[in-house]
Design a protein around this motif. Sequence first.
Motif, PDB file in Angstrom:
ATOM      1  N   LEU A   1       7.845   7.452 -10.228  1.00 38.21           N
ATOM      2  CA  LEU A   1       6.982   7.145  -9.091  1.00 38.21           C
ATOM      3  C   LEU A   1       7.296   8.131  -7.988  1.00 38.21           C
ATOM      4  O   LEU A   1       8.381   8.722  -7.943  1.00 38.21           O
ATOM      5  CB  LEU A   1       7.213   5.713  -8.586  1.00 38.21           C
ATOM      6  CG  LEU A   1       6.645   4.551  -9.404  1.00 38.21           C
ATOM      7  CD1 LEU A   1       6.845   3.245  -8.646  1.00 38.21           C
ATOM      8  CD2 LEU A   1       5.175   4.747  -9.732  1.00 38.21           C
ATOM      9  N   GLY A   2       6.370   8.276  -7.080  1.00 34.48           N
ATOM     10  CA  GLY A   2       6.592   9.155  -5.945  1.00 34.48           C
ATOM     11  C   GLY A   2       7.030   8.348  -4.747  1.00 34.48           C
ATOM     12  O   GLY A   2       8.044   7.654  -4.784  1.00 34.48           O
ATOM     13  N   PHE A   3       6.245   8.403  -3.682  1.00 34.65           N
ATOM     14  CA  PHE A   3       6.588   7.692  -2.454  1.00 34.65           C
ATOM     15  C   PHE A   3       6.613   6.182  -2.714  1.00 34.65           C
ATOM     16  O   PHE A   3       5.705   5.624  -3.318  1.00 34.65           O
ATOM     17  CB  PHE A   3       5.551   8.005  -1.376  1.00 34.65           C
ATOM     18  CG  PHE A   3       5.764   7.241  -0.090  1.00 34.65           C
ATOM     19  CD1 PHE A   3       6.666   7.694   0.853  1.00 34.65           C
ATOM     20  CD2 PHE A   3       5.065   6.073   0.157  1.00 34.65           C
ATOM     21  CE1 PHE A   3       6.871   6.996   2.038  1.00 34.65           C
ATOM     22  CE2 PHE A   3       5.254   5.366   1.336  1.00 34.65           C
ATOM     23  CZ  PHE A   3       6.162   5.830   2.280  1.00 34.65           C
ATOM     24  N   TYR A   4       7.681   5.514  -2.223  1.00 30.40           N
ATOM     25  CA  TYR A   4       7.745   4.061  -2.356  1.00 30.40           C
ATOM     26  C   TYR A   4       8.524   3.450  -1.196  1.00 30.40           C
ATOM     27  O   TYR A   4       9.622   3.894  -0.856  1.00 30.40           O
ATOM     28  CB  TYR A   4       8.391   3.635  -3.677  1.00 30.40           C
ATOM     29  CG  TYR A   4       8.363   2.132  -3.834  1.00 30.40           C
ATOM     30  CD1 TYR A   4       7.150   1.476  -4.043  1.00 30.40           C
ATOM     31  CD2 TYR A   4       9.513   1.366  -3.702  1.00 30.40           C
ATOM     32  CE1 TYR A   4       7.099   0.088  -4.125  1.00 30.40           C
ATOM     33  CE2 TYR A   4       9.466  -0.020  -3.794  1.00 30.40           C
ATOM     34  CZ  TYR A   4       8.251  -0.651  -3.999  1.00 30.40           C
ATOM     35  OH  TYR A   4       8.194  -2.023  -4.061  1.00 30.40           O
ATOM     36  N   ALA A   5       7.927   2.408  -0.594  1.00 30.24           N
ATOM     37  CA  ALA A   5       8.566   1.658   0.495  1.00 30.24           C
ATOM     38  C   ALA A   5       8.887   0.256  -0.021  1.00 30.24           C
ATOM     39  O   ALA A   5       7.980  -0.525  -0.322  1.00 30.24           O
ATOM     40  CB  ALA A   5       7.633   1.572   1.699  1.00 30.24           C
ATOM     41  N   PRO A   6      10.166  -0.096  -0.161  1.00 29.48           N
ATOM     42  CA  PRO A   6      10.565  -1.402  -0.692  1.00 29.48           C
ATOM     43  C   PRO A   6      10.003  -2.577   0.117  1.00 29.48           C
ATOM     44  O   PRO A   6       9.805  -2.471   1.333  1.00 29.48           O
ATOM     45  CB  PRO A   6      12.093  -1.364  -0.611  1.00 29.48           C
ATOM     46  CG  PRO A   6      12.422   0.090  -0.721  1.00 29.48           C
ATOM     47  CD  PRO A   6      11.335   0.779   0.047  1.00 29.48           C
ATOM     48  N   THR A   7       9.764  -3.695  -0.582  1.00 26.29           N
ATOM     49  CA  THR A   7       9.140  -4.861   0.052  1.00 26.29           C
ATOM     50  C   THR A   7       9.985  -6.128  -0.015  1.00 26.29           C
ATOM     51  O   THR A   7       9.616  -7.139   0.588  1.00 26.29           O
ATOM     52  CB  THR A   7       7.784  -5.169  -0.622  1.00 26.29           C
ATOM     53  OG1 THR A   7       8.006  -5.478  -2.008  1.00 26.29           O
ATOM     54  CG2 THR A   7       6.829  -3.985  -0.520  1.00 26.29           C
ATOM     55  N   ALA A   8      11.098  -6.129  -0.755  1.00 22.87           N
ATOM     56  CA  ALA A   8      11.905  -7.347  -0.901  1.00 22.87           C
ATOM     57  C   ALA A   8      12.308  -7.899   0.456  1.00 22.87           C
ATOM     58  O   ALA A   8      12.789  -7.165   1.320  1.00 22.87           O
ATOM     59  CB  ALA A   8      13.153  -7.064  -1.736  1.00 22.87           C
ATOM     60  N   GLY A   9      12.123  -9.195   0.642  1.00 22.58           N
ATOM     61  CA  GLY A   9      12.410  -9.856   1.902  1.00 22.58           C
ATOM     62  C   GLY A   9      11.163 -10.126   2.717  1.00 22.58           C
ATOM     63  O   GLY A   9      11.152 -10.984   3.592  1.00 22.58           O
ATOM     64  N   GLN A  10      10.095  -9.394   2.420  1.00 23.32           N
ATOM     65  CA  GLN A  10       8.861  -9.537   3.186  1.00 23.32           C
ATOM     66  C   GLN A  10       7.752 -10.233   2.403  1.00 23.32           C
ATOM     67  O   GLN A  10       6.590 -10.218   2.810  1.00 23.32           O
ATOM     68  CB  GLN A  10       8.387  -8.169   3.691  1.00 23.32           C
ATOM     69  CG  GLN A  10       9.362  -7.535   4.669  1.00 23.32           C
ATOM     70  CD  GLN A  10       8.826  -6.288   5.369  1.00 23.32           C
ATOM     71  OE1 GLN A  10       9.589  -5.434   5.777  1.00 23.32           O
ATOM     72  NE2 GLN A  10       7.513  -6.180   5.520  1.00 23.32           N
ATOM     73  N   GLU A  11       8.103 -10.880   1.298  1.00 25.13           N
ATOM     74  CA  GLU A  11       7.073 -11.500   0.455  1.00 25.13           C
ATOM     75  C   GLU A  11       6.286 -12.598   1.166  1.00 25.13           C
ATOM     76  O   GLU A  11       5.070 -12.709   0.988  1.00 25.13           O
ATOM     77  CB  GLU A  11       7.693 -12.063  -0.833  1.00 25.13           C
ATOM     78  CG  GLU A  11       8.226 -11.014  -1.789  1.00 25.13           C
ATOM     79  CD  GLU A  11       9.666 -10.624  -1.520  1.00 25.13           C
ATOM     80  OE1 GLU A  11      10.218  -9.854  -2.326  1.00 25.13           O
ATOM     81  OE2 GLU A  11      10.239 -11.088  -0.513  1.00 25.13           O
ATOM     82  N   ALA A  12       6.973 -13.417   1.950  1.00 21.90           N
ATOM     83  CA  ALA A  12       6.258 -14.484   2.657  1.00 21.90           C
ATOM     84  C   ALA A  12       5.274 -13.893   3.657  1.00 21.90           C
ATOM     85  O   ALA A  12       4.131 -14.329   3.768  1.00 21.90           O
ATOM     86  CB  ALA A  12       7.242 -15.411   3.362  1.00 21.90           C
TER      87      ALA A  12
END
Length: 371
Positions: free
Chosen positions: A75-86
């Motif tokens: 994958l190229g650019f990626y911004a993690p999302t864990a913690g922001q699911e709600a």
Amino acid sequence: MAAKTKKAIVDVKKQFEKIAEQFQTFQILNEEGEVVNEAAMPDLTDDQLKELMRRMVYTRILDQRSISLNRQGRLGFYAPTAGQEASQIASHFALEKEDFVLPGYRDVPQLIWHGLPLYQAFLFSRGHFHGNQFPEDMNALSPQIIIGAQYVQTAGVALGIKKRGEKSVAITYTGDGGASQGDFYEGINFAGAFKAPAIFIVQNNRFAISTPVEKQSAARTIAQKAVAAGIPGIQVDGMDALAVYAAVREARERAVNGEGPTLIETLTFRYGPHTMAGDDPTRYRAKEEENEWEKKDPLVRFRKFLEAKGIWNEEEENKAIEQAKEDIKEAIKKADEYPKQKVTDLMNNMYETMPYNLQEQYEIYTEKESK
């Protein structure tokens, strides 16, 4: 003669305290998954509650796998999302299919649940143009890379919705750093002036890349910035899926009823780095702070709530996990098999008529690609 004591024109302390009183954090579930605000409970069926949890679990697995794929160079650019699911998934769950989503670069999960095929999300990360060719029935723009620019775009889209007389809304997302941008103020001010049906969400994950939110603004909350634009503002516990859903659903109802936009600040936390492009959060975040926010994990909190209701268990969660893994496996395979993007594709997509100064380069690459 003693000088008279001059009375201050503005009681600054009193003024700020009065503002702060109006922006208390809205919450429905506490950290133990217990209902602490029964009156605000949203009207969701057991099946809807389970579906919301399934999507949050799925999104957490997608984040874990995307980080692994990024590290593998797939994958190229990626911004993690864990913690922001709600904050992300519960807010989207409050929308309708006809609503228009204008995401930031961390908000690819909302696009996926709005109708973007997973393999195209992977192509977007790789910079492939097909990753931005959304299905015709999907109302959304591509993830905005320019911080806060989506706020101005959302004001425009929302005004278009109003002029067409449609019963839908435009929703957008940015982080706390985005709330320091000029586009943020311009967007909420414009939408407020025209009572455009927009929902502006600021996901306050505490750090704009590496700058603590306290150093970004003297305001005690981001939600109170709505006052200057003459629109409603609310601060929500962004780790509480039910609170986020309820706030966005109410904002949507006001918008489609012609009452204009709403600014929603969700207090949340990203467990990973800002992006996978070399950011190291240990350089600007204390371990104690991370541990404290891990206790507020939105999945753990919502899971406890559902288990207490007797509608969620380990079997249900494992099903969601396995489905996510299978979908990701198929999607990355399809992305790998998709025709590679060529330089001439980029040029053709950019220009209807090739400028004379690029025509020679175009011919050179056409020849190279034909071999």
